[in-house]
Design a protein around this motif. Structure first.
Motif, PDB file in Angstrom:
ATOM      1  N   ARG A 173      -4.172  -1.296  -8.639  1.00  8.03           N
ATOM      2  CA  ARG A 173      -4.550  -0.500  -7.803  1.00  8.03           C
ATOM      3  C   ARG A 173      -3.740   0.929  -7.778  1.00  8.03           C
ATOM      4  O   ARG A 173      -4.315   1.925  -7.439  1.00  8.03           O
ATOM      5  N   GLU A 204       0.860  -1.352   0.099  1.00  4.40           N
ATOM      6  CA  GLU A 204       0.028   0.072  -0.008  1.00  4.40           C
ATOM      7  C   GLU A 204       0.634   1.115  -0.111  1.00  4.40           C
ATOM      8  O   GLU A 204       0.615   2.326  -0.425  1.00  4.40           O
ATOM      9  N   TRP A 263      -1.989  -5.330  -7.125  1.00  6.04           N
ATOM     10  CA  TRP A 263      -1.683  -4.085  -6.746  1.00  6.04           C
ATOM     11  C   TRP A 263      -1.064  -3.076  -7.778  1.00  6.04           C
ATOM     12  O   TRP A 263      -1.067  -1.986  -7.772  1.00  6.04           O
TER      13      TRP A 263
END
Length: 98
Positions: free
Chosen positions: A69, A39, A66
């Motif tokens: 994202r 993240e 990811w």
């Protein structure tokens, strides 16, 4: 348009995403950013784009979820690619991260 600035975000335990390693040639600036958790790539990607990166590459540790994202988080501002390992490397990669 020539590639003159890009970023590479990688995962490595204990990495500080605020620390950047820069490699410059007469024609191109490359910024490497290590993150401890996936993240943390999102603010790092925003920073790379704000500082002029024309594209971003992610290490294979991010995987497709990811990667998606990060693309979504930066609104597709620049191309985002990801390193992938072929099936011949599965056992070796597994041994590293097991």
């Amino acid at each position: 348009m020539a590639l003159t600035a890009w970023g590479f975000i990688y995962t490595a335990p204990g990495s500080d995403p605020d620390h950047e390693t820069v490699v410059e040639t007469p024609d191109c600036r490359t910024v490497f950013v290590g993150v401890d958790h996936p993240e943390q790539a999102i603010p790092a990607a925003h920073r790379l784009v704000a500082n002029g990166a024309q594209l971003i590459e992610l290490c294979g540790g991010f995987g497709p979820i990811w990667t998606a994202r990060v693309i979504e988080a930066i609104g597709g501002a620049v191309p985002v690619g990801a390193v992938a390992y072929g099936t011949e490397a599965i056992d070796q990669v597994h041994a590293i991260f097991a």
